[in-house]
Design an enzyme around this catalytic site. Structure first.
Site, short mmCIF file in Angstrom:
data_model
loop_
_atom_site.label_atom_id
_atom_site.label_comp_id
_atom_site.label_asym_id
_atom_site.label_seq_id
_atom_site.Cartn_x
_atom_site.Cartn_y
_atom_site.Cartn_z
N MET A 167 -11.32 -5.91 5.88
CA MET A 167 -10.46 -4.98 6.61
C MET A 167 -10.10 -5.58 7.97
SD MET A 167 -9.93 -2.40 4.66
CE MET A 167 -8.99 -1.49 5.90
N MET A 207 -12.17 4.05 -0.47
CA MET A 207 -12.82 4.34 0.80
C MET A 207 -13.54 5.66 0.62
SD MET A 207 -9.74 3.00 3.21
CE MET A 207 -8.62 3.05 1.81
N HIS A 218 -8.37 0.71 -3.82
CA HIS A 218 -9.27 0.47 -2.68
C HIS A 218 -9.97 1.79 -2.40
CE1 HIS A 218 -9.46 -0.39 1.97
NE2 HIS A 218 -10.65 -0.36 1.42
N SER A 261 0.84 -1.20 0.00
CA SER A 261 0.00 0.00 0.00
C SER A 261 0.87 1.25 0.00
CB SER A 261 -0.90 0.02 1.24
OG SER A 261 -1.45 1.32 1.40
N ASP A 314 -4.85 3.50 -1.89
CA ASP A 314 -5.95 3.81 -0.97
C ASP A 314 -6.53 5.18 -1.30
OD1 ASP A 314 -6.04 1.54 0.91
OD2 ASP A 314 -3.96 2.12 1.30
N ASP A 326 -6.43 -6.46 4.71
CA ASP A 326 -5.81 -5.13 4.65
C ASP A 326 -5.86 -4.50 6.04
OD1 ASP A 326 -4.97 -2.58 4.06
OD2 ASP A 326 -6.66 -2.09 2.74
N MET A 334 -9.16 7.86 -0.37
CA MET A 334 -9.99 8.26 0.79
C MET A 334 -10.55 9.66 0.55
SD MET A 334 -7.68 7.00 3.98
CE MET A 334 -6.66 5.52 3.91
N HIS A 357 -1.22 -1.31 -4.24
CA HIS A 357 -2.50 -1.01 -3.58
C HIS A 357 -2.60 0.50 -3.36
CE1 HIS A 357 -5.89 -2.11 -0.88
NE2 HIS A 357 -5.46 -1.13 -0.10
#
Ligand code: DX5
Ligand code: ZN
Length: 252
Positions: free
Chosen positions: A165, A96, A94, A37, A63, A203, A65, A61
């Site tokens: 998660m 979020m 991913h 990540s 993230d 994760d 957000m 990966h």
């Protein structure tokens, strides 16, 4: 403006149509994949940071957000689109974010090979998973630690990957939640009853201390942020994690 329009404005030439046949993968639990990540990487030098792991990592990966679904804010479509062009490994996004039904397809258009939305945020998870796959990406669905797998069992056949998660989403460097281990086992059992191979990703808090427990419980794709980018040699850390997980999976 809808997500597709926004994506087109970013770079019309990068749009992809039916890009890949989805890989036919084995159910062999020893097929371990590691997805470092970049949340724990140096955000001012992302391309160079990815270069450090791209020859040994299966995925990068990313993230995303939005400071709404989670209390943190990271990066979005414009940066993902740039990373697709420079990364030596495929991107595992991913999301979020709130309203993934609206925004997730644009990440496929931007070139992400795998796009994961949170079930807690999705209005129509089956429809969304189908649209991600139709656009040419692998479709993933993420569950926060308190969300039961049984509550979304009906969506599983539509997916390429389930992400459990093992910390509350939002921040790197948190402690692995052992309380999620039974859910990993149940999810593995449910996935094994389906007639297609669906990856099980974990994760949060994955490290040399915890990866064996997660692998023994049935996970096969491991996200690791601080354990990789916090190491002196991130590539060696990836290989070390892979070895630990593979050995633990063999002992299942
Ligand atoms: C947290 C993110 C994770 C994070 C993991 O919400 O989804 O991908 O980067 O970081 P570590 O491995 O440090 O727990
Ligand atoms: Zn993540």
């Amino acid at each position: 403006m809808d997500a597709a329009t926004f994506s087109a404005l970013l770079s019309p030439r990068s749009r992809r149509v039916a890009r890949v046949d989805l890989p036919n993968v084995s159910r062999n639990p020893a097929e371990i994949q590691i997805a470092p990540s970049i949340l724990s990487a140096d955000f001012t030098a992302l391309a160079a940071e990815i270069d450090r792991i791209s020859t040994v990592a299966d995925w990068v990966h990313v993230d995303v957000m939005d400071n709404h679904f989670v209390p943190n804010l990271t990066l979005g479509l414009p940066i993902v689109e740039r990373l697709v062009k420079t990364s030596g490994a495929p991107l595992d996004c991913h999301l979020m974010i709130s309203d993934p039904d609206r925004w997730a397809p644009a990440y496929v258009e931007a070139g992400a090979a795998s796009v994961t939305f949170h079930v807690e945020a999705a209005q129509a998870p089956v429809r969304l998973a189908r649209s991600l796959r139709a656009a040419g990406a692998r479709a993933g669905m993420a569950l926060k630690p308190a969300t039961s797998i049984e509550s979304c069992e009906g969506v599983l056949p539509e997916l390429d990957m389930v992400l459990l998660m093992t910390v509350e989403p939002g921040f790197g460097g948190q402690q692995f939640l052992d309380v999620v281990l039974p859910k990993i086992r149940r999810t593995r059992q449910l996935l094994d009853t389906l007639d297609k191979a669906i990856w099980l990703q974990v994760d949060g808090g994955i490290s040399s201390e915890t990866i064996e427990r997660a692998a023994e419980a049935g996970a096969d794709v491991f996200v690791a942020g601080s354990a990789v980018f916090g190491a002196d040699d991130p590539a060696a850390a990836v290989e070390s994690l892979r070895g630990l997980a593979a050995t633990a999976a063999h002992h299942m």
